[in-house]
Design a protein around this motif. Structure first.
Motif, PDB file in Angstrom:
ATOM      1  N   MET A 134       0.839  -1.182   0.000  1.00  0.00           N
ATOM      2  CA  MET A 134       0.000   0.000   0.000  1.00  0.00           C
ATOM      3  C   MET A 134       0.883   1.245   0.000  1.00  0.00           C
ATOM      4  SD  MET A 134      -2.788   1.160   2.877  1.00  0.00           S
ATOM      5  CE  MET A 134      -1.595   1.529   4.143  1.00  0.00           C
ATOM      6  N   LYS A 135       0.467   2.236  -0.760  1.00  0.00           N
ATOM      7  CA  LYS A 135       1.138   3.540  -0.744  1.00  0.00           C
ATOM      8  C   LYS A 135       0.142   4.538  -0.167  1.00  0.00           C
ATOM      9  CE  LYS A 135       5.083   3.046  -3.119  1.00  0.00           C
ATOM     10  NZ  LYS A 135       6.366   3.576  -2.779  1.00  0.00           N
TER      11      LYS A 135
ATOM     12  N   LEU B  83       4.832   5.840   1.288  1.00  0.00           N
ATOM     13  CA  LEU B  83       5.262   4.691   2.082  1.00  0.00           C
ATOM     14  C   LEU B  83       6.198   3.868   1.211  1.00  0.00           C
ATOM     15  CD1 LEU B  83       2.086   3.428   3.980  1.00  0.00           C
ATOM     16  CD2 LEU B  83       4.071   4.609   4.912  1.00  0.00           C
ATOM     17  N   TYR B  84       7.336   3.514   1.768  1.00  0.00           N
ATOM     18  CA  TYR B  84       8.342   2.796   0.995  1.00  0.00           C
ATOM     19  C   TYR B  84       8.435   1.368   1.493  1.00  0.00           C
ATOM     20  CZ  TYR B  84       9.207   7.482  -0.502  1.00  0.00           C
ATOM     21  OH  TYR B  84       9.022   8.742  -1.020  1.00  0.00           O
ATOM     22  N   TYR B  85       8.407   0.403   0.567  1.00  0.00           N
ATOM     23  CA  TYR B  85       8.405  -1.010   0.923  1.00  0.00           C
ATOM     24  C   TYR B  85       9.747  -1.464   1.479  1.00  0.00           C
ATOM     25  CZ  TYR B  85       4.409  -0.688  -2.235  1.00  0.00           C
ATOM     26  OH  TYR B  85       3.256  -0.305  -2.854  1.00  0.00           O
TER      27      TYR B  85
ATOM     28  N   ASP C 136      15.264  -0.238  -1.652  1.00  0.00           N
ATOM     29  CA  ASP C 136      15.259  -0.009  -3.097  1.00  0.00           C
ATOM     30  C   ASP C 136      14.097   0.879  -3.516  1.00  0.00           C
ATOM     31  OD1 ASP C 136      17.562  -1.494  -3.556  1.00  0.00           O
ATOM     32  OD2 ASP C 136      16.452  -3.359  -3.883  1.00  0.00           O
ATOM     33  N   ASP C 137      12.943   0.673  -2.923  1.00  0.00           N
ATOM     34  CA  ASP C 137      11.778   1.500  -3.234  1.00  0.00           C
ATOM     35  C   ASP C 137      12.033   2.951  -2.815  1.00  0.00           C
ATOM     36  OD1 ASP C 137       9.129   1.885  -4.192  1.00  0.00           O
ATOM     37  OD2 ASP C 137       8.345   1.743  -2.144  1.00  0.00           O
ATOM     38  N   LEU C 138      12.631   3.145  -1.654  1.00  0.00           N
ATOM     39  CA  LEU C 138      12.966   4.490  -1.183  1.00  0.00           C
ATOM     40  C   LEU C 138      13.983   5.153  -2.117  1.00  0.00           C
ATOM     41  CD1 LEU C 138      13.301   5.740   2.354  1.00  0.00           C
ATOM     42  CD2 LEU C 138      15.253   6.101   0.868  1.00  0.00           C
TER      43      LEU C 138
ATOM     44  N   PRO D 246      16.778   4.229   7.077  1.00  0.00           N
ATOM     45  CA  PRO D 246      16.017   5.219   6.300  1.00  0.00           C
ATOM     46  C   PRO D 246      14.539   4.879   6.129  1.00  0.00           C
ATOM     47  CG  PRO D 246      18.159   4.882   5.301  1.00  0.00           C
ATOM     48  CD  PRO D 246      18.024   3.849   6.392  1.00  0.00           C
ATOM     49  N   VAL D 247      14.223   3.627   5.805  1.00  0.00           N
ATOM     50  CA  VAL D 247      12.816   3.266   5.596  1.00  0.00           C
ATOM     51  C   VAL D 247      12.027   3.411   6.894  1.00  0.00           C
ATOM     52  CG1 VAL D 247      11.237   1.383   4.986  1.00  0.00           C
ATOM     53  CG2 VAL D 247      13.290   1.784   3.614  1.00  0.00           C
TER      54      VAL D 247
END
Length: 169
Positions: free
Chosen positions: A12-13, A18-20, A23-25, A68-69
């Motif tokens: 969900m975003k 929202l970062y999974y 890598d997504d971030l 970070p996430v």
């Protein structure tokens, strides 16, 4: 309810923020709209931390909060050392060499770009230019404090009182 034989994966975003995972971030940082043509990714990372973390008493003294996430998705606040650590970790994950300076009351990170250290202060939302117009590093600023003083004088009349108080890190 999952009635199938396969594992269900739910992602969900929330407003795209929202970062999974790391890598997504990192992809979110790379895909940020540039403030100017050719804005480098290390500067985008600085803007990302600057704009997505608030100043406030840290949740804990433990270093796990510097993920970070976790920091961006959940905690969202900390002191200068927390912001410096998160930015440093992001730069490392982007493939850069970094270091963090404790300046005796303030903490800032640096990133190595083209064999030159560059300091980006996400807490005070600033960086300084050297005499050639490149981002200056901590040692360079220490050796020539006029770089900080001149930047302060140039911008002081055009900013609000809170920014004026934070203009010189």
């Amino acid at each position: 309810m999952n009635n199938g034989d396969e594992t269900a994966v739910f992602k969900m975003k929330f407003n795209g923020n929202l970062y999974y995972d790391d890598d997504d971030l990192l992809n979110g940082i790379r895909e940020m709209k540039s403030e100017f043509p050719g804005e480098p990714v290390e500067r985008k990372a600085w803007r990302f931390v600057r704009d997505n973390m608030q100043f406030g008493k840290p949740l804990t003294e433990k270093k796990w909060q510097h993920s970070p996430v976790l920091m961006i998705n959940s905690i969202g606040f900390g002191y200068c050392d927390d912001k410096a650590s998160v930015l440093s970790f992001i730069w490392k994950k982007l493939g850069f060499s970094t270091r963090v300076w404790n300046l005796g009351g303030h903490v800032v990170p640096e990133v190595l770009i083209n064999d030159k250290w560059e300091m980006y202060d996400a807490d005070f939302r600033t960086y300084y230019l050297d005499n050639e117009g490149n981002i200056a590093g901590v040692e360079e600023l220490s050796n020539d404090p006029s770089l900080i003083e001149e930047a302060y004088r140039q911008h002081i009349e055009n900013i609000d009182i809170i920014s004026q108080l934070n203009a010189c890190s």
